[in-house]
Design a protein around this motif. Structure first.
Motif, PDB file in Angstrom:
ATOM      1  N   THR A 121       1.071  -1.202   0.043  1.00 50.46           N
ATOM      2  CA  THR A 121       0.069  -0.116  -0.025  1.00 50.46           C
ATOM      3  C   THR A 121       0.706   1.268  -0.255  1.00 50.46           C
ATOM      4  N   PRO A 122       0.307   2.447  -0.073  1.00 47.25           N
ATOM      5  CA  PRO A 122       1.082   3.553  -0.237  1.00 47.25           C
ATOM      6  C   PRO A 122       2.035   3.781   1.252  1.00 47.25           C
ATOM      7  N   ILE A 123       1.577   3.285   2.183  1.00 49.27           N
ATOM      8  CA  ILE A 123       2.303   3.188   3.498  1.00 49.27           C
ATOM      9  C   ILE A 123       2.712   1.822   4.241  1.00 49.27           C
ATOM     10  N   MET A 124       2.843   0.862   3.587  1.00 52.57           N
ATOM     11  CA  MET A 124       2.968  -0.499   4.049  1.00 52.57           C
ATOM     12  C   MET A 124       3.946  -1.359   2.899  1.00 52.57           C
ATOM     13  N   LYS A 125       4.963  -1.837   3.409  1.00 55.34           N
ATOM     14  CA  LYS A 125       5.821  -2.869   2.667  1.00 55.34           C
ATOM     15  C   LYS A 125       5.730  -4.252   3.177  1.00 55.34           C
ATOM     16  N   ARG A 126       5.706  -5.349   2.573  1.00 61.22           N
ATOM     17  CA  ARG A 126       6.017  -6.537   3.167  1.00 61.22           C
ATOM     18  C   ARG A 126       7.106  -7.374   2.600  1.00 61.22           C
ATOM     19  N   CYS A 127       7.700  -8.000   3.460  1.00 63.18           N
ATOM     20  CA  CYS A 127       8.746  -8.899   2.869  1.00 63.18           C
ATOM     21  C   CYS A 127       8.068 -10.213   2.420  1.00 63.18           C
ATOM     22  N   PRO A 128       8.418 -10.494   1.067  1.00 60.66           N
ATOM     23  CA  PRO A 128       7.801 -11.765   0.658  1.00 60.66           C
ATOM     24  C   PRO A 128       8.350 -12.946   1.037  1.00 60.66           C
ATOM     25  N   SER A 129       9.666 -13.069   1.986  1.00 59.25           N
ATOM     26  CA  SER A 129      10.129 -14.171   2.558  1.00 59.25           C
ATOM     27  C   SER A 129       9.379 -14.374   3.814  1.00 59.25           C
ATOM     28  N   CYS A 130       9.812 -13.419   4.864  1.00 59.88           N
ATOM     29  CA  CYS A 130       9.441 -13.614   6.235  1.00 59.88           C
ATOM     30  C   CYS A 130       8.091 -12.957   6.726  1.00 59.88           C
ATOM     31  N   LYS A 131       7.406 -12.176   5.561  1.00 65.48           N
ATOM     32  CA  LYS A 131       6.121 -11.351   5.713  1.00 65.48           C
ATOM     33  C   LYS A 131       6.208 -10.383   6.759  1.00 65.48           C
ATOM     34  N   ASN A 132       7.457  -9.876   7.212  1.00 68.89           N
ATOM     35  CA  ASN A 132       7.533  -8.590   7.929  1.00 68.89           C
ATOM     36  C   ASN A 132       7.012  -7.616   7.358  1.00 68.89           C
ATOM     37  N   GLU A 133       6.421  -6.588   7.918  1.00 73.06           N
ATOM     38  CA  GLU A 133       5.733  -5.462   7.543  1.00 73.06           C
ATOM     39  C   GLU A 133       6.372  -4.221   8.095  1.00 73.06           C
ATOM     40  N   MET A 134       6.496  -3.192   6.995  1.00 73.64           N
ATOM     41  CA  MET A 134       7.148  -2.101   7.437  1.00 73.64           C
ATOM     42  C   MET A 134       6.414  -0.967   7.062  1.00 73.64           C
ATOM     43  N   TYR A 135       6.223   0.281   8.059  1.00 74.12           N
ATOM     44  CA  TYR A 135       5.449   1.363   7.715  1.00 74.12           C
ATOM     45  C   TYR A 135       6.525   2.477   8.105  1.00 74.12           C
ATOM     46  N   PRO A 136       5.936   3.643   7.731  1.00 70.29           N
ATOM     47  CA  PRO A 136       6.851   4.955   7.812  1.00 70.29           C
ATOM     48  C   PRO A 136       6.721   5.168   9.233  1.00 70.29           C
ATOM     49  N   PRO A 137       8.045   5.068   9.998  1.00 72.78           N
ATOM     50  CA  PRO A 137       8.317   5.284  11.281  1.00 72.78           C
ATOM     51  C   PRO A 137       8.075   6.632  11.863  1.00 72.78           C
ATOM     52  N   ILE A 138       7.769   6.850  13.020  1.00 78.85           N
ATOM     53  CA  ILE A 138       7.401   8.109  13.484  1.00 78.85           C
ATOM     54  C   ILE A 138       8.273   8.072  15.000  1.00 78.85           C
ATOM     55  N   SER A 139       9.353   9.112  15.082  1.00 79.46           N
ATOM     56  CA  SER A 139       9.979   9.090  16.199  1.00 79.46           C
ATOM     57  C   SER A 139       9.312  10.546  16.972  1.00 79.46           C
ATOM     58  N   THR A 140       8.865   9.861  18.458  1.00 75.50           N
ATOM     59  CA  THR A 140       8.078  10.828  19.149  1.00 75.50           C
ATOM     60  C   THR A 140       9.021  11.725  19.972  1.00 75.50           C
ATOM     61  N   ALA A 141       8.818  13.151  20.097  1.00 74.84           N
ATOM     62  CA  ALA A 141       9.652  13.706  21.160  1.00 74.84           C
ATOM     63  C   ALA A 141       8.691  14.595  21.733  1.00 74.84           C
TER      64      ALA A 141
END
Length: 268
Positions: A121-141
């Motif tokens: 999706t525009p804000i999600m990637k998935r690893c085709p091997s282990c199925k790990n998902e990644m989203y744009p990270p937000i560092s909170t301060a």
């Protein structure tokens, strides 16, 4: 790799690193280009992203391998500096677009198994091997305005680009509440204790992927003892003797401006 074509009538956010491409107007103003005006096309290694906002607007963004030289028609401006050139909604939109591009460039491979990630999706990637998902990270301060009577605490951080004084700020750590983070950062950086912590507001801070959460607090006890590796100066200041303060784009300035208008009252 997913391919998205440049849309001729769609607003375009074109970056080289954190430099944003702007079109010069005859009245010396600047604006974002639309697709049919672009002097360049996206590189093969950096796909075009459709970026959608809360008001349902969609724009496009892509990154360049090399900057565009300034001409009579085009200029590249740092994202932070674009605050002075663009209407506020466009500056805020540029911040989100940049965060998406930054995430894309820093999430090409799975951090778990090393496989190339696939865009889902525009804000999600998935690893085709282990199925790990990644989203744009937000560092909170957190960032906090500390009041003591008719004065506020202002500090100069060693990483500030300039001579202005700002507010105590720091990143949220794992397992902390935002209020606990306020207490810890104030204590670590200044040796002071605070009380009456009250939420003020928040602000996206795309340098590169932050969220600043603002608070107001009252001085409780302690003498200023600066954390030397973080702060080079700090003191309590009244309205009559303020040093140089942050620019209007930051929540730090919004907090200080609120205090200048409201003083010791808490209602907003």
């Amino acid at each position: 790799m997913e391919t998205i074509d440049i849309q001729p009538s769609m607003q375009q956010f074109v970056f080289f690193k954190d430099q944003l491409l702007l079109k010069k107007e005859k009245d010396n103003s600047h604006r974002l280009p639309i697709g049919s005006e672009l002097p360049v096309s996206p590189t093969p290694d950096h796909k075009v992203h459709n970026v959608t906002f809360n008001d349902s607007r969609t724009v496009q963004a892509f990154a360049l391998e090399h900057p565009i030289d300034e001409t009579d028609e085009w200029v590249m401006i740092g994202l932070r500096a674009s605050f002075d050139y663009l209407p506020l909604p466009d500056y805020l939109s540029a911040g989100k677009a940049y965060q998406i591009l930054y995430w894309d460039a820093h999430s090409r491979f799975c951090p778990v198994c090393g496989t190339r990630m696939e865009q889902q999706t525009p804000i999600m990637k998935r690893c085709p091997s282990c199925k790990n998902e990644m989203y744009p990270p937000i560092s909170t301060a957190i960032i906090v305005l500390i009041r003591r009577g008719e004065e506020i605490l202002l500090v100069h951080a060693r990483n500030f680009r300039g001579t202005f004084y700002g507010l105590v700020a720091g990143f949220l750590e794992a397992g902390e509440t935002l209020e606990q983070c306020v207490h810890r950062e104030v204590w670590e950086e200044t040796g002071l204790r605070v009380k009456n912590i009250t939420y003020f507001g928040s602000q996206p801070w795309p340098y590169p992927s932050g969220l600043m959460v603002g608070f107001i607090a009252d001085y409780e006890s302690g003498e200023i003892k600066l954390q030397d590796d973080e702060l080079s100066a700090g003191a309590f200041y009244s309205k009559e003797n303020l040093p140089e303060i942050p620019r209007k784009l930051s929540i730090a300035r919004k907090l200080i401006d609120w205090w200048l208008e409201n003083g010791s009252t808490i209602s907003r």
